[in-house]
Design a protein around this motif. Structure first.
Motif, PDB file in Angstrom:
ATOM      1  N   MET A   1      16.289 -16.806  36.242  1.00 33.32           N
ATOM      2  CA  MET A   1      17.495 -17.176  35.476  1.00 33.32           C
ATOM      3  C   MET A   1      17.362 -16.711  34.032  1.00 33.32           C
ATOM      4  O   MET A   1      16.337 -16.915  33.393  1.00 33.32           O
ATOM      5  N   ARG A   7      22.788 -14.892  28.622  1.00 33.36           N
ATOM      6  CA  ARG A   7      24.019 -15.127  29.381  1.00 33.36           C
ATOM      7  C   ARG A   7      25.231 -14.942  28.493  1.00 33.36           C
ATOM      8  O   ARG A   7      26.233 -14.371  28.860  1.00 33.36           O
ATOM      9  N   LYS A   8      25.109 -15.444  27.294  1.00 33.19           N
ATOM     10  CA  LYS A   8      26.236 -15.363  26.373  1.00 33.19           C
ATOM     11  C   LYS A   8      26.540 -13.928  25.978  1.00 33.19           C
ATOM     12  O   LYS A   8      27.688 -13.527  25.902  1.00 33.19           O
ATOM     13  N   ALA A  11      28.225 -12.131  28.625  1.00 35.95           N
ATOM     14  CA  ALA A  11      29.591 -12.598  28.875  1.00 35.95           C
ATOM     15  C   ALA A  11      30.583 -12.097  27.850  1.00 35.95           C
ATOM     16  O   ALA A  11      31.775 -12.230  28.033  1.00 35.95           O
TER      17      ALA A  11
ATOM     18  N   SER B  74      25.896 -21.747  39.220  1.00 32.18           N
ATOM     19  CA  SER B  74      25.073 -20.672  38.649  1.00 32.18           C
ATOM     20  C   SER B  74      25.065 -20.715  37.132  1.00 32.18           C
ATOM     21  O   SER B  74      24.559 -19.808  36.481  1.00 32.18           O
ATOM     22  N   LYS B  75      25.671 -21.743  36.559  1.00 30.50           N
ATOM     23  CA  LYS B  75      25.813 -21.871  35.105  1.00 30.50           C
ATOM     24  C   LYS B  75      26.538 -20.666  34.494  1.00 30.50           C
ATOM     25  O   LYS B  75      26.337 -20.322  33.327  1.00 30.50           O
ATOM     26  N   PHE B  78      30.151 -21.445  30.799  1.00 33.02           N
ATOM     27  CA  PHE B  78      29.384 -21.999  29.683  1.00 33.02           C
ATOM     28  C   PHE B  78      30.272 -22.090  28.449  1.00 33.02           C
ATOM     29  O   PHE B  78      31.398 -21.584  28.442  1.00 33.02           O
ATOM     30  N   LYS B  79      29.743 -22.744  27.424  1.00 37.03           N
ATOM     31  CA  LYS B  79      30.489 -22.835  26.176  1.00 37.03           C
ATOM     32  C   LYS B  79      29.885 -21.872  25.169  1.00 37.03           C
ATOM     33  O   LYS B  79      28.681 -21.875  24.949  1.00 37.03           O
ATOM     34  N   SER B  80      30.695 -21.075  24.569  1.00 36.39           N
ATOM     35  CA  SER B  80      30.199 -20.100  23.598  1.00 36.39           C
ATOM     36  C   SER B  80      29.914 -20.796  22.269  1.00 36.39           C
ATOM     37  O   SER B  80      30.262 -21.962  22.077  1.00 36.39           O
ATOM     38  N   ASP B  81      29.303 -20.064  21.350  1.00 40.04           N
ATOM     39  CA  ASP B  81      29.007 -20.629  20.031  1.00 40.04           C
ATOM     40  C   ASP B  81      30.261 -21.150  19.367  1.00 40.04           C
ATOM     41  O   ASP B  81      30.234 -22.095  18.587  1.00 40.04           O
ATOM     42  N   GLU B  82      31.387 -20.490  19.653  1.00 43.09           N
ATOM     43  CA  GLU B  82      32.642 -20.923  19.033  1.00 43.09           C
ATOM     44  C   GLU B  82      33.217 -22.145  19.731  1.00 43.09           C
ATOM     45  O   GLU B  82      34.251 -22.671  19.317  1.00 43.09           O
ATOM     46  N   VAL B  87      33.325 -17.531  31.098  1.00 50.79           N
ATOM     47  CA  VAL B  87      32.647 -17.240  32.359  1.00 50.79           C
ATOM     48  C   VAL B  87      31.818 -15.971  32.172  1.00 50.79           C
ATOM     49  O   VAL B  87      32.341 -14.969  31.660  1.00 50.79           O
ATOM     50  N   ASN B  88      30.590 -16.027  32.573  1.00 53.92           N
ATOM     51  CA  ASN B  88      29.766 -14.826  32.578  1.00 53.92           C
ATOM     52  C   ASN B  88      30.064 -14.055  33.862  1.00 53.92           C
ATOM     53  O   ASN B  88      29.738 -14.493  34.960  1.00 53.92           O
ATOM     54  N   TYR B  89      30.713 -12.912  33.699  1.00 53.09           N
ATOM     55  CA  TYR B  89      31.146 -12.158  34.884  1.00 53.09           C
ATOM     56  C   TYR B  89      29.971 -11.705  35.739  1.00 53.09           C
ATOM     57  O   TYR B  89      30.090 -11.565  36.950  1.00 53.09           O
ATOM     58  N   ASP B  90      28.827 -11.462  35.076  1.00 53.53           N
ATOM     59  CA  ASP B  90      27.677 -10.932  35.807  1.00 53.53           C
ATOM     60  C   ASP B  90      27.044 -11.983  36.716  1.00 53.53           C
ATOM     61  O   ASP B  90      26.520 -11.650  37.770  1.00 53.53           O
ATOM     62  N   THR B  91      27.077 -13.242  36.275  1.00 52.99           N
ATOM     63  CA  THR B  91      26.371 -14.261  37.056  1.00 52.99           C
ATOM     64  C   THR B  91      27.301 -15.129  37.896  1.00 52.99           C
ATOM     65  O   THR B  91      26.844 -15.936  38.697  1.00 52.99           O
ATOM     66  N   HIS B 128      36.877  -5.450  33.720  1.00 54.24           N
ATOM     67  CA  HIS B 128      36.429  -6.344  34.796  1.00 54.24           C
ATOM     68  C   HIS B 128      35.851  -5.487  35.922  1.00 54.24           C
ATOM     69  O   HIS B 128      36.567  -5.037  36.794  1.00 54.24           O
TER      70      HIS B 128
END
Ligand code: SF4
Ligand code: SF4
Ligand code: SF4
Lengths: 889, 198
Positions: A1, A7-8, A11, B74-75, B78-82, B87-91, B128
C-alpha cells in the motif's frame, strides 16, 4: 500500500485549462456575442482548443458564458465539418446529399458558368444571410451587393426578431442595431416586467442574465407575462399566465391607469417626449401642428407654455422641449384648458388625445382580453407606476402575431412613462450607439454626410433599406424583389408590405416566375447563402424547399461550417472557417455593452486547410463579377475606411501575399488606431491581451451623451415619440390601417376563441441549450444536456386537465394539426401544470433533418413544419402563433 | 489553511446548465453516457396557476464526515490537503461501495466504454485513462492554481460561489455565518461543505 502522500499525488487530476494559452474571441453561438477566450494547447502535435471561458474583461458578459458558449468549442472538431468545397453530382436532386469534392477554383468556376448558363442578371440574384452575416459581415455584404448590383438580401433575424419586434420599440426610441439593441438595466431596477421573452433572459442571453441575476439577488420584484412557466417565469415573483397574444391589452391597461393616476414621470414627458405637442383631429386622425421641410423632416412643433400662457414654436429636431425656436425657455403644458382653440381650430395636446384613446382600456376590459383578473392588472399598474426605477424589458425575439410591433411599441411607451432611458434601472443604449449618435449630430451640424454604416439607430435601416426599395438607386432600375412584390400587391388593391427590409416576401413568387415588375417577370434564379439556414428558420419549411428545388432556380451556393439542413439543397458548398479558427476582417463594438469598447476575434487554432473566411469568398466573387474596384470604393464609402489603404492592402491580397480577410483586417486596425491615437500594433497588442478595449466607460458617456437629457434620438423629431411620426407618415402614404395607427390602439390576435376540447392556442419558445437560428444544434454536449430534459425541452407542453380528457400521457406521441393551414407534426407529449389549460407549447430548438448532423438529426420536432407563411404588413414579420392547433393521440 | 466550500443560490439559478457544460469540458466527464459531476434538477410543484418551478444544481457535498470515504476498501477515496473529497483513480477498485454509501448520489462509474470514448474525443490529453468511480473534485487543479472551479467561474447568474467558509468577509463565509445558506440534509451528520440559499 502506498503512502498517503503518494496516493494524493497520484490522484491529482489535471483539468483541461491547465497550461493553456488564452486567445481572445467572440462567441458565435448566439447574437449576444459574448466576449470569450479560448484555451489552446498542443495535443498530439497539434494546437487544439480545449476550453472556453468568458472574458473577464468584458463589459458585456463579465467573464461568464452560457452552456452553448462553453460547449461551442466542439464545433471546431465536429467530424462532419465542411472541410472542402463541394459541387453537386450532376443528375442528383437538391435536398440529396450527393456532392463531389472540388478545388476552390473549380467551385468558383462552376458558380460563374452556372450564372452564365442561366443568364442571371444582377437583380435575379439574392444573398441570404443568417445573424452572423448581419453582425460580422454587414459592411462586406452591403458593399458587395451595391457594387455588384444585387438589390436583394434576405436576412434571417429580420422577420423573426429585429424588424419583427425591436422595430416596434424603435418607433418610440429611434434606436435600431444589428443585433442587438438595448440592455435593460435589470441590476439597478426595482420592478421588472417581462413579456414574450425567455430567450432574452434565462434561456439564455448571458449579458442580460448576469444583470437579471443581480436584480434577483437584490430582491427586485419580477413579474413575467407568459402562457407557460418558462425558465424566466420560474424566477418571477409573480407569473401571470396571460392568454397568448394579448400582452398588448395588458400594457394598454397599465398605460390607462398610469395616465389617469398621474403615475408617470411628468418632467420627462414634458421635456423629452411629444406628449405636450399640440395637435388637432382631422378626419378621425390626430395630427400634430407641425411644419416640415421639402424632404418631410419636421422643422417646428407647437406647444402651450405653462408659464406665459402663449403658444410657442419648438425646433423640429431636438432632445428637449424646454427651449423654443428663438432660444427662450419654456415649460410646455401637458394639457390645454377645455375649449382651447388655435387659429379657429379645436386643439389639444398629444397627452390629452392619448387620455381619450386609452379611455376604453380599463382593467375590466383587459381582463376580458387577457384572462388575468382586473384587480391584478390594476395592482401591477400601481406597483409599476409607484416604484422607481421600474423597467419593462424590451423583449428579444418578436414575430408571433400581427400585433407584435404594436405590442413591442407599447412596451417602449410604458418605459417612456417612467422616463427610463439612459438612466439607472432603465433602457441603456450601447456605447457604440452613443458614439454613432454623437458623430451623426456633429456631421449634421457641419452639413456633412455620414457613411451609411455609421448612421445611428433608425437612420441606418431607413437609409440602407431605402436604397433597396428605390428602383432609381440601381442602374438596372429594379428594387428588391420584396419591394416589387409589395408594389404588385398594391396595384391589386392588397396592402403589401411597407418596409420589407431584408425580407423573403415574394421570393417564392419570384422563383416561380409569377412576380411581375414593369410588365415583365421579376425572377430570382440564384441564391448566395452565408451562414443561413432558411429551411429551418423561415416559415414554413416547405416554402423554402420549393424555392430551393424549383426548376427555375439556376444556382444555390451555401457558405457554411456544418452540413445544415439547407446546405443539403445547395449546388455548391463553400466551407467556412469557424469562429475559433478565424481572424475577423473587422473590429467591432462590444454588442449592446454600455461602455464604448472595441473587440474582435483572433485565430486560436489553425483553420481547416481548405476552409476560407467569408471576406475572402466575397472578394473572389467580386473579382469574378469584375466589380473589385467598385467593391473597394463601396466599402470605403460605407465604412469611412481610407480607400488608398484598402487598395494597397487588397493589392497585396490579389498578389497572394495575404488573404483578403487579412487585408481588410489591417485596414480596419489602421482606421481605428488612428481614431484612438494609437499605432495599429499597439491596438492589436492590447486587444490580443485583453480581448476588449474600453475606449470610454459608461459613466463618462452618460455625462455628455445620454439620450434625451443630452442628445436627441434618431426619431424624426429627436424626441421619444409616444405618438409615432414614422407611423403617421405611413398613414399619409398608405391610408389608414390600425397596424400603423400612430396613437395608442389595441389589435387583438386573430384567434378562434370558441375552441373544441382538442383545440388549443399555440406557443413556442427557446431552450437554454440551443440557439434559435443557428446551425449549432449538432453539439454532443448540448444534445446530451437537452436529451436529459427531453420532456421539458422536446415535448409538447399540455395541461393535465385537457390531457386527461384526450387520454394523453407524458411520452405519448401526439399529432398536432394546424387548424388554419392543415400542417401536421408528430411530437411527444409533456403533461404539465406549467401551462394554461387552453394552450400548448413547444420549443423552437430541435428537429433538424440532415442525417449528417449526427447528434441532432431526427431529435425533436421542427417548429417551422407547423407554421404557415403568414406575414404582417409593416415589415413582413412572421405570424408564427396566429392560429390554433388540434392535438390528437 | 482555507476551509473551502460552495454556496449555491437557488433564488437566482435559472437552470441554464452552463455549470454542467463547463464541468464536462474542464473535467472530461462522460456526457455521452449522460453522466455529470453536476446536474441541475428541474422540479415542478403545485397546481396551475400556482405552479412553482425550481432549479436545483446537484454536486458532491465535499462532506467533512464523508460516508463514502469510510466504506472505501482500498482507501482510494480520501480527503485532500484542501479538504476536498477525492478519488485516486489508480487505486480505485470500481467496487461501488462509495456510491451506495453517498447519500447525495454524487458519484458514478467512469466505465470501460467511457474510458474508450474519452480517448477517442480527447486523444493524448485524456484525463481518465482507467476505469474508476468518478465525482466532483471541487476542481482541485484549478483551485490550487488560484482559480475558481469551472462551474462557478462560468455561472451567468453568479448562483455558484466558492471560497473560504471560515473567512467572514468572503461571499460564502457571509452567506453561511448569517444562516442564509444552509446545508442539505444536515440530519445525516455528514457536515457538507456545500450550502444552498433557498
Ligand atoms: S449567450 Fe451564450 S451562446 Fe450567446 S454569445 Fe453568450 S455565451 Fe455565446
Ligand atoms: S450555471 Fe448557474 S444559473 Fe446556470 S444552471 Fe448552473 S447554477 Fe444555475
Ligand atoms: S467544482 Fe469542478 S468538478 Fe465539481 S462540479 Fe464544479 S466544475 Fe465539476
Amino acid at each position: 500500500m502506498s503512502s498517503l502522500k503518494e496516493r494524493k499525488v497520484a490522484a491529482r487530476q489535471t483539468t483541461s485549462s491547465r497550461d493553456v494559452e488564452w486567445v481572445p474571441s467572440i462567441c458565435n453561438f448566439c447574437s449576444t456575442v459574448c466576449n470569450v477566450r479560448v484555451g489552446v494547447k498542443t495535443i498530439d502535435g497539434k494546437k487544439t482548443a480545449v476550453k472556453i471561458e468568458g472574458n473577464p474583461n468584458s463589459p458585456l458578459n463579465r467573464g461568464k458564458t452560457c452552456a452553448r458558449g462553453q460547449a461551442g468549442l466542439r464545433q471546431t472538431y465536429d467530424a462532419q465539418r465542411l472541410t472542402i468545397p463541394l459541387i453537386r453530382v450532376s443528375g442528383s436532386k437538391r435536398g440529396e446529399w450527393n456532392f463531389r469534392p472540388a478545388s476552390w477554383e473549380e467551385a468558383y468556376g462552376y458558380v460563374m458558368s452556372k450564372l452564365e448558363e442561366h443568364q442571371v442578371r444582377p437583380w435575379e440574384m439574392s444573398m441570404v444571410g443568417g445573424w452572423t452575416s448581419c453582425v460580422f459581415y454587414m459592411p462586406l455584404a452591403l458593399s458587395f451587393v451595391f457594387s455588384t448590383g444585387i438589390p436583394n438580401i434576405v436576412a434571417s433575424p429580420m422577420q423573426q426578431c429585429v424588424a419583427a419586434g425591436h422595430f416596434g420599440n424603435d418607433l418610440v426610441t429611434g434606436n435600431f442595431n444589428f443585433h442587438d439593441e438595448v440592455l435593460a438595466d435589470f441590476e439597478n431596477a426595482k420592478y421588472i416586467l417581462l413579456s414574450m421573452t425567455n430567450s432574452g433572459v434565462a434561456a439564455a442571453s448571458t449579458s442580460r442574465l448576469v444583470r437579471f441575476a443581480e436584480a434577483k439577488k437584490r430582491g427586485a420584484k419580477v413579474v413575467v407575462l407568459d402562457p407557460r412557466l418558462s425558465e424566466t417565469a420560474a424566477k418571477a415573483d409573480e407569473w401571470l399566465p396571460i392568454k397568448p397574444g394579448t400582452d398588448g391589452a395588458f400594457f394598454l391597461a397599465l398605460i390607462h391607469i398610469m395616465l389617469r393616476k398621474d403615475l408617470y414621470d411628468e418632467e420627462f414627458l414634458i421635456k423629452h417626449t411629444n406628449m405636450p405637442f399640440l395637435a388637432l383631429e382631422n378626419q378621425g386622425m390626430v395630427v400634430p401642428l407641425m411644419e416640415s421641410d421639402e424632404q418631410g423632416f419636421p422643422t417646428s412643433f407647437r406647444v402651450l407654455d405653462r408659464i406665459s400662457g402663449e403658444v410657442r414654436q419648438l425646433p423640429g429636431y431636438s432632445n428637449t422641449n424646454a427651449v423654443d425656436k428663438e432660444g427662450k425657455n419654456l415649460v410646455p403644458a401637458l394639457e390645454v384648458p377645455p375649449g382651447f382653440t388655435l387659429d379657429g381650430h379645436k386643439v389639444k395636446t398629444i397627452f390629452q388625445y392619448m387620455l381619450e384613446q386609452t379611455a376604453k382600456f380599463t382593467p375590466a376590459w383587459a381582463e376580458q382580453e387577457t384572462g388575468l383578473p382586473a384587480a391584478t392588472i390594476e395592482r401591477i399598474a400601481l406597483e409599476f407606476g409607484q416604484t422607481r426605477p421600474a423597467l419593462v424589458d424590451p423583449g428579444w425575439h418578436g414575430a408571433r402575431y400581427e400585433n407584435i410591433l404594436n405590442t413591442r411599441r407599447l412596451q417602449a411607451v410604458l418605459q417612456a412613462l417612467v422616463g427610463g432611458f439612459d438612466t439607472p434601472g432603465g433602457w441603456l443604449m450601447s456605447g457604440e450607439y452613443h458614439e454613432k449618435l454623437l458623430a451623426f449630430l456633429k456631421a449634421k451640424q457641419e452639413g456633412k454626410e455620414v457613411p451609411v454604416l455609421s448612421l445611428p439607430g433608425l437612420q441606418f435601416p431607413l437609409t440602407a433599406a431605402g436604397k433597396f426599395f428605390n428602383p432609381a438607386e440601381w442602374s438596372h432600375g429594379h428594387p428588391s424583389f420584396a419591394m416589387a412584390k409589395s408594389m404588385a400587391d398594391k396595384a391589386e388593391g392588397k396592402p403589401g408590405v411597407i418596409f420589407p427590409a431584408f425580407s423573403d416576401y415574394g421570393l417564392e413568387e419570384a422563383v416561380e416566375g409569377k412576380l411581375m415588375f414593369n410588365g415583365e417577370p421579376y425572377r430570382i434564379k440564384a441564391l448566395l447563402m452565408n451562414a443561413a439556414n432558411p429551411v429551418r428558420h423561415f416559415y414554413p419549411d416547405t416554402r423554402w424547399k420549393n424555392i430551393l428545388t424549383h426548376p427555375n432556380m439556376g444556382l444555390v451556393v451555401a457558405i457554411d461550417i456544418v452540413p445544415s439542413d439547407t446546405a443539403a439543397y445547395a449546388d455548391v458548398i463553400l466551407p467556412n472557417q469557424n469562429y475559433i479558427e478565424r481572424d475577423e476582417p473587422f473590429l467591432y463594438g462590444a454588442g449592446p455593452a454600455t461602455d464604448l469598447a472595441l473587440t474582435t476575434r483572433f485565430s486560436a487554432v489553425e483553420p481547416q486547410p481548405q476552409t476560407k473566411g467569408t471576406a475572402d469568398i466575397l472578394f473572389e466573387f467580386a473579382i469574378g463579377f469584375g466589380a473589385l474596384d467598385k467593391f473597394m470604393e463601396t466599402i470605403s464609402a460605407f465604412s469611412g475606411y481610407d480607400l488608398a489603404e484598402i487598395k494597397e492592402e487588397v493589392g497585396k491580397a490579389t498578389n497572394g501575399e495575404q488573404t483578403f480577410t487579412q487585408a481588410i483586417r489591417s485596414v480596419s486596425f489602421k482606421h481605428h488606431a488612428r481614431n484612438l491615437g494609437l499605432t495599429p500594433d499597439q491596438l492589436e497588442k492590447t486587444l490580443r491581451e485583453k480581448g476588449v478595449l474600453v475606449v470610454e466607460a459608461k459613466e463618462k458617456l452618460m455625462e455628455h451623451a445620454a439620450i434625451c437629457r443630452q442628445l436627441p434620438v434618431p426619431t424624426p423629431s429627436g424626441r421619444i415619440e409616444i405618438y409615432s411620426l414614422l407611423l403617421a407618415g405611413f398613414v399619409r402614404q398608405e391610408g389608414y390601417r390600425i397596424n400603423w395607427d400612430p396613437g395608442l390602439v389595441y389589435m387583438p390576435p386573430a384567434l378562434n376563441q370558441e375552441k373544441k376540447p382538442d383545440e388549443f392556442f399555440f406557443t413556442y419558445g427557446k431552450t437554454p441549450t440551443v440557439s434559435y437560428a443557428s446551425t449549432n444544434s449538432n453539439n454532443p454536449i448540448l444534445m446530451a444536456l437537452s436529451k436529459a430534459k427531453e420532456d421539458e425541452f422536446m415535448g409538447l407542453w399540455i395541461h393535465p386537465q385537457r390531457a386527461s380528457l384526450l387520454n394523453i400521457m407524458t411520452g405519448d406521441t401526439v399529432t398536432v394539426e394546424n387548424c388554419l393551414s392543415g400542417q401536421k407534426v408528430q411530437i411527444n407529449a409533456f403533461v404539465t401544470e406549467m401551462i394554461r389549460p387552453d394552450t400548448v407549447f413547444m420549443s423552437s430548438s430541435f428537429g433538424t433533418e440532415n442525417p449528417l448532423l449526427k447528434y441532432s438529426s431526427g431529435v425533436g420536432t421542427a417548429l417551422n413544419r407547423l407554421v404557415p407563411y403568414q406575414v404582417e404588413p409593416i415589415v413582413s414579420a412572421f405570424k408564427t402563433q396566429e392560429f390554433t392547433v388540434r392535438v390528437t393521440k | 489553511m482555507s476551509r473551502y466550500g460552495m454556496v449555491i443560490d437557488l433564488r437566482s439559478c435559472v437552470g441554464c446548465q452552463a455549470c454542467s457544460a463547463a464541468c464536462a469540458l474542464e473535467n472530461q466527464t462522460p456526457y455521452w453516457s449522460d453522466k455529470w459531476r453536476t446536474k441541475v434538477m428541474d422540479i415542478q410543484k403545485g397546481e396551475y396557476p400556482s405552479t412553482g418551478r425550481y432549479f436545483v444544481p446537484t454536486i458532491c457535498m465535499h462532506c467533512e464526515e464523508p460516508a463514502c470515504m469510510t466504506v472505501c476498501p482500498s482507501k482510494a477515496t480520501f480527503k485532500s490537503d484542501e479538504g476536498f473529497v477525492l478519488v485516486n483513480y489508480d487505486t480505485c477498485l470500481g467496487c461501488k461501495a462509495c456510491m451506495a454509501a453517498c447519500p447525495y448520489g454524487a458519484r458514478y462509474v467512469y466505465d470501460k466504454k467511457d474510458v474508450a470514448q474519452e480517448k477517442e474525443v480527447y486523444g493524448e490529453a485524456s484525463q481518465h485513462k482507467k476505469v474508476h468511480v468518478d465525482k466532483c473534485t471541487f476542481c482541485q487543479d484549478r483551485v490550487t492554481r488560484g482559480l475558481e472551479p469551472a462551474c462557478v467561474s462560468t455561472c451567468p447568474t453568479l448562483s455558484r460561489q466558492f471560497g473560504d467558509l471560515d473567512d467572514p468577509t468572503s461571499t460564502v463565509g457571509k452567506a453561511v455565518s448569517s444562516g442564509l445558506a444552509k446545508p442539505l440534509r444536515p440530519d445525516l451528520g455528514t457536515k457538507p461543505r456545500v450550502y444552498y440559499i433557498y
